[in-house]
Design a protein around this motif. Sequence first.
Motif, short mmCIF file in Angstrom:
data_model
loop_
_atom_site.label_atom_id
_atom_site.label_comp_id
_atom_site.label_asym_id
_atom_site.label_seq_id
_atom_site.Cartn_x
_atom_site.Cartn_y
_atom_site.Cartn_z
N SER A 84 -3.20 3.56 -10.77
CA SER A 84 -2.81 3.86 -9.39
C SER A 84 -3.99 3.86 -8.43
O SER A 84 -3.82 3.66 -7.23
CB SER A 84 -2.09 5.21 -9.33
N ARG A 222 -3.59 7.08 2.96
CA ARG A 222 -4.71 6.20 2.67
C ARG A 222 -5.50 6.00 3.97
O ARG A 222 -4.92 5.92 5.05
CB ARG A 222 -4.25 4.84 2.12
N LYS A 236 2.96 7.32 5.99
CA LYS A 236 4.33 7.22 5.50
C LYS A 236 5.23 8.04 6.41
O LYS A 236 5.18 9.26 6.43
CB LYS A 236 4.42 7.74 4.06
N TYR A 242 6.96 2.70 6.92
CA TYR A 242 5.52 2.89 6.82
C TYR A 242 4.84 2.18 7.99
O TYR A 242 5.40 1.28 8.60
CB TYR A 242 4.98 2.30 5.51
N TYR A 270 5.58 -2.15 3.03
CA TYR A 270 5.34 -1.05 2.09
C TYR A 270 3.87 -1.05 1.68
O TYR A 270 3.51 -1.48 0.59
CB TYR A 270 6.25 -1.21 0.88
N ARG A 272 0.53 -0.10 0.13
CA ARG A 272 0.12 0.76 -0.98
C ARG A 272 -1.33 1.17 -0.87
O ARG A 272 -1.73 2.20 -1.42
CB ARG A 272 0.36 0.04 -2.31
N ASP A 273 -2.14 0.36 -0.20
CA ASP A 273 -3.56 0.69 -0.08
C ASP A 273 -4.14 -0.06 1.11
O ASP A 273 -3.51 -0.96 1.67
CB ASP A 273 -4.31 0.34 -1.36
N GLU A 287 3.22 -4.10 -0.70
CA GLU A 287 4.07 -4.35 -1.86
C GLU A 287 5.49 -4.67 -1.39
O GLU A 287 6.20 -3.82 -0.88
CB GLU A 287 4.11 -3.11 -2.77
N ARG A 289 9.39 -5.36 -1.69
CA ARG A 289 10.36 -4.69 -2.57
C ARG A 289 11.68 -5.43 -2.57
O ARG A 289 12.01 -6.12 -1.64
CB ARG A 289 10.60 -3.25 -2.11
#
Length: 289
Positions: A84, A222, A236, A242, A270, A272-273, A287, A289
């Motif tokens: 992760s 993040r 978020k 997001y 989405y 993630r980082d 990411e 989905r």
Amino acid sequence: MAFSQSVIRSQAPAKCGICENDRPIKWKCIDCSKLLCNHCKENVHPQFQNAKDHHVVNIKDMGQPTVVELNINKQYQTKLTAVSRISYYYDDSLWIGSVVDGVLQRVKPEGTKLNILSRFNIPVYDMAVTQSNNLLISRVESRLKQISSNTGTLTDSVYNVSPFLSMAVYITSDNKVLVGSVNSDYPKPGRRVVILLNQNGDHERVYEHDQHKQPIFTLPYRITYTRNGNIHVVDKVSADRYRVVVLGWGGDIINIYTGDTEINKDEQFYPRDIATTLKDNVIVADETR
């Protein structure tokens, strides 16, 4: 995908970073972090050391999404259920964390395998390497943990965001620490902030409200930072919404990025980082989905 940092907006008109005259600004050198007029771009900037290797862009193109092509160079196997978080370490080793397994490992690539150098049975929500090569760890607690580069031991750091809980952590170029934080009884409603701490752990600034005194963040999980002082925060907003909030150093919202108009037309944004490149571009890992 990637997007370049936003142009700073201010009350005074921007001037050329070299001649400081009122000529129209049309360019920016990413390496020098200077705005340029046509005259200085063509006649003065080329005389700078290593200018031929500098990346000069038209300011009209800044803030526009570009496609980044990623090619797999090597693959390494790990026995962790999922990785992760990952951070590069000074000796070409890596810190990898698995929230699922509640494990943090320092590993070094050898062939197609990862040789485990050290292991800690702790869940890691976020982590960052300081300039002295210590590893700062957020475990959704008030005080950040630290793994010393000298002793390899896990201890409490000087960085405490009480009365909040730490989420995201980022080390700036001048070795200050940005921490995305939530209220201590999260997920109940409460204050959501980004805190700037100096090397002594003192709170230098709290980013919480915008220009209209409204809360900026819902869940700042993040963070990254660019050389002009802009802070980019992945926020978020809800389970399926997001965004990336771009703050100036003073705390004003410069931009809010909610995805690419084409890529995210049919796919939910989405992130993630988020990370900053050596060219000072900001890359968002989206990411689909």
